[in-house]
Write a protein that holds these residues in place. Sequence first.
Motif, PDB file in Angstrom:
ATOM      1  N   GLY A 289      -3.987   3.859  -5.766  1.00 52.13           N
ATOM      2  CA  GLY A 289      -3.706   2.719  -4.900  1.00 52.13           C
ATOM      3  C   GLY A 289      -4.267   2.929  -3.508  1.00 52.13           C
ATOM      4  O   GLY A 289      -5.132   3.776  -3.279  1.00 52.13           O
ATOM      5  N   ASP A 290      -3.795   2.130  -2.573  1.00 48.70           N
ATOM      6  CA  ASP A 290      -4.224   2.235  -1.181  1.00 48.70           C
ATOM      7  C   ASP A 290      -3.444   3.353  -0.500  1.00 48.70           C
ATOM      8  O   ASP A 290      -2.203   3.331  -0.450  1.00 48.70           O
ATOM      9  CB  ASP A 290      -3.975   0.918  -0.432  1.00 48.70           C
ATOM     10  CG  ASP A 290      -4.883  -0.192  -0.947  1.00 48.70           C
ATOM     11  OD1 ASP A 290      -5.876   0.131  -1.622  1.00 48.70           O
ATOM     12  OD2 ASP A 290      -4.591  -1.372  -0.662  1.00 48.70           O
ATOM     13  N   ILE A 291      -4.153   4.343   0.031  1.00 47.43           N
ATOM     14  CA  ILE A 291      -3.518   5.468   0.731  1.00 47.43           C
ATOM     15  C   ILE A 291      -3.708   5.266   2.224  1.00 47.43           C
ATOM     16  O   ILE A 291      -4.826   5.151   2.716  1.00 47.43           O
ATOM     17  CB  ILE A 291      -4.127   6.814   0.301  1.00 47.43           C
ATOM     18  CG1 ILE A 291      -3.877   7.048  -1.186  1.00 47.43           C
ATOM     19  CG2 ILE A 291      -3.545   7.952   1.109  1.00 47.43           C
ATOM     20  CD1 ILE A 291      -4.429   8.348  -1.697  1.00 47.43           C
ATOM     21  N   ARG A 292      -2.591   5.222   2.933  1.00 49.32           N
ATOM     22  CA  ARG A 292      -2.636   5.026   4.378  1.00 49.32           C
ATOM     23  C   ARG A 292      -2.342   6.345   5.081  1.00 49.32           C
ATOM     24  O   ARG A 292      -1.365   7.025   4.764  1.00 49.32           O
ATOM     25  CB  ARG A 292      -1.606   3.970   4.804  1.00 49.32           C
ATOM     26  CG  ARG A 292      -1.880   2.593   4.235  1.00 49.32           C
ATOM     27  CD  ARG A 292      -1.129   1.527   5.022  1.00 49.32           C
ATOM     28  NE  ARG A 292       0.307   1.767   5.051  1.00 49.32           N
ATOM     29  CZ  ARG A 292       1.155   1.299   4.125  1.00 49.32           C
ATOM     30  NH1 ARG A 292       0.684   0.612   3.090  1.00 49.32           N
ATOM     31  NH2 ARG A 292       2.440   1.529   4.220  1.00 49.32           N
ATOM     32  N   THR A 293      -3.175   6.701   6.039  1.00 47.31           N
ATOM     33  CA  THR A 293      -2.956   7.890   6.863  1.00 47.31           C
ATOM     34  C   THR A 293      -2.888   7.475   8.319  1.00 47.31           C
ATOM     35  O   THR A 293      -3.601   6.576   8.762  1.00 47.31           O
ATOM     36  CB  THR A 293      -4.081   8.917   6.678  1.00 47.31           C
ATOM     37  OG1 THR A 293      -5.336   8.302   6.977  1.00 47.31           O
ATOM     38  CG2 THR A 293      -4.098   9.455   5.262  1.00 47.31           C
TER      39      THR A 293
ATOM     40  N   GLY B 165       0.837  -1.196   0.000  1.00 46.67           N
ATOM     41  CA  GLY B 165       0.000   0.000   0.000  1.00 46.67           C
ATOM     42  C   GLY B 165       0.864   1.234   0.000  1.00 46.67           C
ATOM     43  O   GLY B 165       2.075   1.174   0.198  1.00 46.67           O
ATOM     44  N   PHE B 166       0.248   2.391  -0.197  1.00 50.44           N
ATOM     45  CA  PHE B 166       0.978   3.649  -0.280  1.00 50.44           C
ATOM     46  C   PHE B 166       0.742   4.461   0.993  1.00 50.44           C
ATOM     47  O   PHE B 166      -0.399   4.749   1.343  1.00 50.44           O
ATOM     48  CB  PHE B 166       0.503   4.437  -1.509  1.00 50.44           C
ATOM     49  CG  PHE B 166       1.135   5.793  -1.620  1.00 50.44           C
ATOM     50  CD1 PHE B 166       2.496   5.906  -1.773  1.00 50.44           C
ATOM     51  CD2 PHE B 166       0.363   6.937  -1.555  1.00 50.44           C
ATOM     52  CE1 PHE B 166       3.093   7.146  -1.881  1.00 50.44           C
ATOM     53  CE2 PHE B 166       0.946   8.178  -1.658  1.00 50.44           C
ATOM     54  CZ  PHE B 166       2.317   8.282  -1.819  1.00 50.44           C
ATOM     55  N   ASP B 167       1.825   4.791   1.697  1.00 54.47           N
ATOM     56  CA  ASP B 167       1.730   5.521   2.958  1.00 54.47           C
ATOM     57  C   ASP B 167       1.738   7.014   2.666  1.00 54.47           C
ATOM     58  O   ASP B 167       2.768   7.585   2.308  1.00 54.47           O
ATOM     59  CB  ASP B 167       2.907   5.146   3.872  1.00 54.47           C
ATOM     60  CG  ASP B 167       2.677   5.621   5.305  1.00 54.47           C
ATOM     61  OD1 ASP B 167       1.965   6.625   5.467  1.00 54.47           O
ATOM     62  OD2 ASP B 167       3.203   4.986   6.224  1.00 54.47           O
TER      63      ASP B 167
ATOM     64  N   GLY C 222       0.327   4.181  20.148  1.00 60.16           N
ATOM     65  CA  GLY C 222      -0.164   5.543  20.302  1.00 60.16           C
ATOM     66  C   GLY C 222      -0.782   6.116  19.053  1.00 60.16           C
ATOM     67  O   GLY C 222      -1.199   7.271  19.047  1.00 60.16           O
ATOM     68  N   GLU C 223      -0.832   5.346  17.965  1.00 55.40           N
ATOM     69  CA  GLU C 223      -1.396   5.828  16.723  1.00 55.40           C
ATOM     70  C   GLU C 223      -2.022   4.673  15.953  1.00 55.40           C
ATOM     71  O   GLU C 223      -1.673   3.505  16.152  1.00 55.40           O
ATOM     72  CB  GLU C 223      -0.311   6.492  15.869  1.00 55.40           C
ATOM     73  CG  GLU C 223       0.864   5.580  15.561  1.00 55.40           C
ATOM     74  CD  GLU C 223       2.015   6.312  14.892  1.00 55.40           C
ATOM     75  OE1 GLU C 223       2.024   7.548  14.926  1.00 55.40           O
ATOM     76  OE2 GLU C 223       2.892   5.636  14.334  1.00 55.40           O
ATOM     77  N   VAL C 224      -2.962   5.019  15.092  1.00 49.86           N
ATOM     78  CA  VAL C 224      -3.627   4.010  14.268  1.00 49.86           C
ATOM     79  C   VAL C 224      -3.542   4.463  12.818  1.00 49.86           C
ATOM     80  O   VAL C 224      -3.438   5.660  12.524  1.00 49.86           O
ATOM     81  CB  VAL C 224      -5.098   3.820  14.690  1.00 49.86           C
ATOM     82  CG1 VAL C 224      -5.189   3.178  16.060  1.00 49.86           C
ATOM     83  CG2 VAL C 224      -5.847   5.148  14.666  1.00 49.86           C
ATOM     84  N   THR C 225      -3.589   3.479  11.914  1.00 53.08           N
ATOM     85  CA  THR C 225      -3.471   3.756  10.479  1.00 53.08           C
ATOM     86  C   THR C 225      -4.772   3.390   9.777  1.00 53.08           C
ATOM     87  O   THR C 225      -5.337   2.318  10.028  1.00 53.08           O
ATOM     88  CB  THR C 225      -2.312   2.956   9.872  1.00 53.08           C
ATOM     89  OG1 THR C 225      -1.093   3.333  10.531  1.00 53.08           O
ATOM     90  CG2 THR C 225      -2.179   3.244   8.381  1.00 53.08           C
ATOM     91  N   HIS C 226      -5.241   4.294   8.933  1.00 53.98           N
ATOM     92  CA  HIS C 226      -6.447   4.063   8.143  1.00 53.98           C
ATOM     93  C   HIS C 226      -6.053   3.930   6.676  1.00 53.98           C
ATOM     94  O   HIS C 226      -5.215   4.696   6.174  1.00 53.98           O
ATOM     95  CB  HIS C 226      -7.442   5.211   8.308  1.00 53.98           C
ATOM     96  CG  HIS C 226      -7.916   5.392   9.716  1.00 53.98           C
ATOM     97  ND1 HIS C 226      -8.911   4.633  10.267  1.00 53.98           N
ATOM     98  CD2 HIS C 226      -7.498   6.250  10.687  1.00 53.98           C
ATOM     99  CE1 HIS C 226      -9.105   5.014  11.519  1.00 53.98           C
ATOM    100  NE2 HIS C 226      -8.259   5.999  11.799  1.00 53.98           N
ATOM    101  N   VAL C 227      -6.646   2.947   5.981  1.00 57.82           N
ATOM    102  CA  VAL C 227      -6.355   2.698   4.577  1.00 57.82           C
ATOM    103  C   VAL C 227      -7.569   3.081   3.740  1.00 57.82           C
ATOM    104  O   VAL C 227      -8.697   2.688   4.043  1.00 57.82           O
ATOM    105  CB  VAL C 227      -5.984   1.222   4.338  1.00 57.82           C
ATOM    106  CG1 VAL C 227      -5.667   0.985   2.864  1.00 57.82           C
ATOM    107  CG2 VAL C 227      -4.810   0.822   5.211  1.00 57.82           C
TER     108      VAL C 227
END
Length: 394
Positions: A184-188, A93-95, A173-178
């Motif tokens: 493509g897949d954007i991760r934040t 995926g793409f961060d 302390g953080e979570v990632t959303h796809v």
Amino acid sequence: MSSDYYEILGVARDAGPDEIKKAYRRKAREMHPDVSDDPDAAAKFKEVSQAYEVLSDPQKRDMYDRGGDPFGNGAFNGGGFGGFGNFGGSTGGFDFTNLVDAMFGQQSSRGPRPRTRRGQDALVRMNLELAEAAFGVTKPISVDTAVVCPRCNGSGSEDGSEPVTCGTCRGLGEVTHVQRSFIGDIRTTQACPTCNGYGTVLPNPCVECSGDGRVRSTRTITVKVPPGVSSGNRIHLASHGEVGPGGGPAGDLYVEVNVAPHEVFKRDGDNLEMVIKLPMTAAALGTEIELPTLEADLPDADPESKTVTLDVPAGTQSGTRIAIDGAGVPRLRSGGRGQLGVTLLVQTPTRLDEQQRELLRELAEVRDETRPEGSVQKHGRGVFSRLRDAFANQ
């Protein structure tokens, strides 16, 4: 575009990591589909990102320079980029956060944040009388600020238990959303909503402070004001500001001074100015005047310091300023005091009885002033400025 990664980024084959990174930032800004009007922007952006992924990784770059496949899974033939479904090859995926870091040189805060942190600085205002500001004073002020929670003593826990690892972020302390997109897949990445970025949670938070380790309270602080302060000056009290989260060290407190106007004296830097009305006869003949000083506002001052004698010479004109050295405001950061400036306003009598009127007629005849001719006086700025200021302060 060319399939030569060095040519895609526009760098030499011996380019260093910093040069490659700068080139990628520049190309990414130019080719990003949300920015570029080029219909092939998505494809070009994909090649730029692919080139950077290979050349920024020493192992992949070495394999590429030797003619090998740095991905080893057919990514060059579309397996890793088919339909943009696996942007970035082996990354899955793409961060988006990494892209922002690469494009703008920013580093995201990674990992849990500490529960115990320094508190914020605080600012309060203190009103002073002119004598208090001039000679200094020690007085209390009330400050509404954050203090250590008296129930949990800053721990944030009701029963003294230790924090446990957050089950949502597993201590990160953080979570990632796809999110799926055409590239493509954007991760934040963002702070974990369960633990608020701490990476841990309190099993039994304090009911008084809700786990913050501090509460709002009004406390009294004694402030020592040095002699010579003026409006706008700030007094710095270290570690008297707000207590930090988790009972962390307190910030600093700044006390801003505001000096109230005085009914007699007007302050001008280190000088004090006052206006005295003087009868015409006293101005003509000369006299001595007993004047109050600023010390008269201090109940415990030496009685001799509460007055000063002003010697008015004969023939004093209206608007004359006489300075008394050492009777002004003490200097804030050096010794000595300013002046006490006294501006004299000569008053002409408006109500005369017959005897007074006759005496003035005799005086006019003696001085040959029964029919005086007016003379034009070229005024200087100083005299009229003093007169204007004097009348304005009556």
